[in-house]
Design a protein around this motif. Structure first.
Motif, mmCIF file in Angstrom:
data_model
loop_
_atom_site.group_PDB
_atom_site.id
_atom_site.type_symbol
_atom_site.label_atom_id
_atom_site.label_comp_id
_atom_site.label_asym_id
_atom_site.label_seq_id
_atom_site.Cartn_x
_atom_site.Cartn_y
_atom_site.Cartn_z
ATOM 1 N N GLU A 48 5.871 -32.809 -28.629
ATOM 2 C CA GLU A 48 4.630 -33.292 -29.235
ATOM 3 C C GLU A 48 4.949 -34.126 -30.465
ATOM 4 O OE1 GLU A 48 2.278 -29.903 -30.155
ATOM 5 O OE2 GLU A 48 1.944 -29.322 -28.059
ATOM 6 N N GLN A 49 4.379 -35.316 -30.517
ATOM 7 C CA GLN A 49 4.531 -36.209 -31.677
ATOM 8 C C GLN A 49 5.997 -36.410 -32.055
ATOM 9 O OE1 GLN A 49 1.951 -34.343 -34.611
ATOM 10 N NE2 GLN A 49 0.196 -35.529 -33.899
ATOM 11 N N GLY A 50 6.820 -36.610 -31.037
ATOM 12 C CA GLY A 50 8.219 -36.913 -31.266
ATOM 13 C C GLY A 50 9.089 -35.735 -31.641
ATOM 14 N N THR A 88 13.114 -36.234 -31.322
ATOM 15 C CA THR A 88 13.499 -36.874 -30.053
ATOM 16 C C THR A 88 13.956 -38.318 -30.237
ATOM 17 O OG1 THR A 88 11.196 -37.530 -29.604
ATOM 18 C CG2 THR A 88 11.924 -35.395 -28.754
ATOM 19 N N HIS A 94 13.636 -27.094 -33.885
ATOM 20 C CA HIS A 94 13.112 -28.289 -33.239
ATOM 21 C C HIS A 94 14.110 -29.430 -33.320
ATOM 22 C CE1 HIS A 94 12.091 -29.060 -37.501
ATOM 23 N NE2 HIS A 94 12.238 -30.342 -37.176
ATOM 24 N N SER A 115 8.238 -27.707 -25.443
ATOM 25 C CA SER A 115 7.153 -28.664 -25.671
ATOM 26 C C SER A 115 7.724 -29.906 -26.332
ATOM 27 C CB SER A 115 6.058 -28.058 -26.565
ATOM 28 O OG SER A 115 6.550 -27.849 -27.881
#
Length: 360
Positions: free
Chosen positions: A83-85, A342, A339, A81
């Protein structure tokens, strides 16, 4: 870069599943071929697949791995996924984002001459099949850049502890624990004595050499049934050391352990596994990276000493200057919250490209 990262993450590559690692190697090879403009050499050693590109006579080694600690099926519980960078998924931080950064960094260069790119398939299990290849390549290079994930906040890893692994086996004698326990020799009791003795090893090394050495008993086994005196007991011990002197001292002390329970025998297997990555091996490379980061407006860089080992320990161990942690910015290696940030992918790739050019 995100599309390429998704492609790598969604091809699961659990180290213990050699077929999955082989599939992942094909994806890595295809992605690298597209971005580097040349097919790799694929090496299968004892069923484990590694991928290597060599351009001319190698002077700089770029090192990474495509295997992960995540069992097959982890995508169901930890899906890909963004999401939000933040990108998530098994192995996204350790270290598939590092591979993407590396491929895109090299794709931006006018020439790849003098570079070797090595992506191994067994780093997470200790690099048993890839270590000779890593060390042989590093001996012929003047620098190794490791695309393992960064330390906290994007810091580069300029020092890593060395690692040793010991298997301590106790042999005793079985007997019925109700009818005639006195005829048995309890291997589990002896293992408990050895567990406590290991604390003394760590204390001795700390007192004589300095702080930073840890001996951690991890996996323990004993006995076969609830009504039998255990005839065999086993313990694995994970050792982390700050320098070679500590590693040698631990090895010497562990091998002098003696049984405390009469009638038991000890067998001590294993030993030093990964040499320490000393800060001296990274000092000049970090200074050069910091200089390049400043020119890109990304500095100043930070550096960190970490307890975990990587293949960079091997390259430094054969005398090749090594800089580690050039990969992704994020957190949670091997954990549920793994995580990648990005927004950090492109600037980290630009930094790597500049560093490679400066080294050539």
């Amino acid at each position: 870069m995100l599309a390429d990262l998704e492609e790598l993450v969604t091809c699961e590559s659990y180290s213990a599943d050699h077929a999955a690692v082989a599939r992942s190697a094909r994806v890595v090879a295809a992605q690298g071929s597209r971005l580097l403009g040349a097919p790799p050499r694929t090496l299968v050693v004892d069923g484990i697949t590694h991928v290597q590109w060599t351009f001319g006579a190698p002077r700089v080694l770029l090192l990474g791995h495509h295997d992960t600690v995540w069992p097959i099926g982890s995508l169901k519980t930890h899906p890909w996924s963004v999401e939000q960078g933040v990108a998530r998924g098994p192995g996204v931080f350790d270290m598939k984002a590092g591979l993407v950064q590396m491929f895109h960094a090299l794709a931006s260069l006018p020439s790849l001459d003098g570079l070797c790119v090595l992506v191994t398939g067994d780093e997470e299990t200790g690099s048993a099949t890839s270590r000779p290849l890593i060390e042989d390549t590093a001996r012929r290079c003047s620098a190794t850049l490791v695309l393992e994930p960064s330390a906290t906040g994007g810091a580069l890893k300029t020092s890593r502890k060395g690692a040793s692994l010991y298997d301590i086996t106790v042999h005793g004698r079985a007997a019925h624990s109700g009818l005639e326990p006195e005829k048995g020799v309890n291997a589990a009791t002896e293992l408990a004595h050895q567990l406590l003795a290991l604390e003394g090893v760590a204390d001795t090394v700390t007192a004589s050499i300095g702080p930073g050495t840890t001996l951690t008993p991890t996996v323990l086994r004993a006995g076969t049934s609830s009504n039998t005196v255990p005839a065999r007991a086993e313990m694995q011990v994970d050792v982390r050391v700050p320098n070679t002197a500590a590693q040698e001292a631990v090895d010497r002390l562990v091998r002098t352990l003696e049984p405390r329970v009469q009638g038991t025998r000890l067998h001590i297997g294993g030993g030093p596994h990964q040499p320490p990555l000393d800060a001296d091996a990274s000092r000049d490379l970090f200074a050069l990276a910091d200089e390049q980061a400043a020119q890109l407006g990304l500095g100043p860089l930070r550096q960190a000493a970490v307890g975990g080992a990587s293949d960079g320990n091997y390259t430094a161990g054969v005398g090749c200057p090594t800089l580690d942690g050039l990969g992704a910015v994020g957190d949670g290696a091997h954990a549920d919250h793994e995580h990648v940030v990005t927004a950090a992918l492109p600037p980290r790739a630009r930094l790597l490209a500049r560093l490679v050019e400066a080294l050539r």
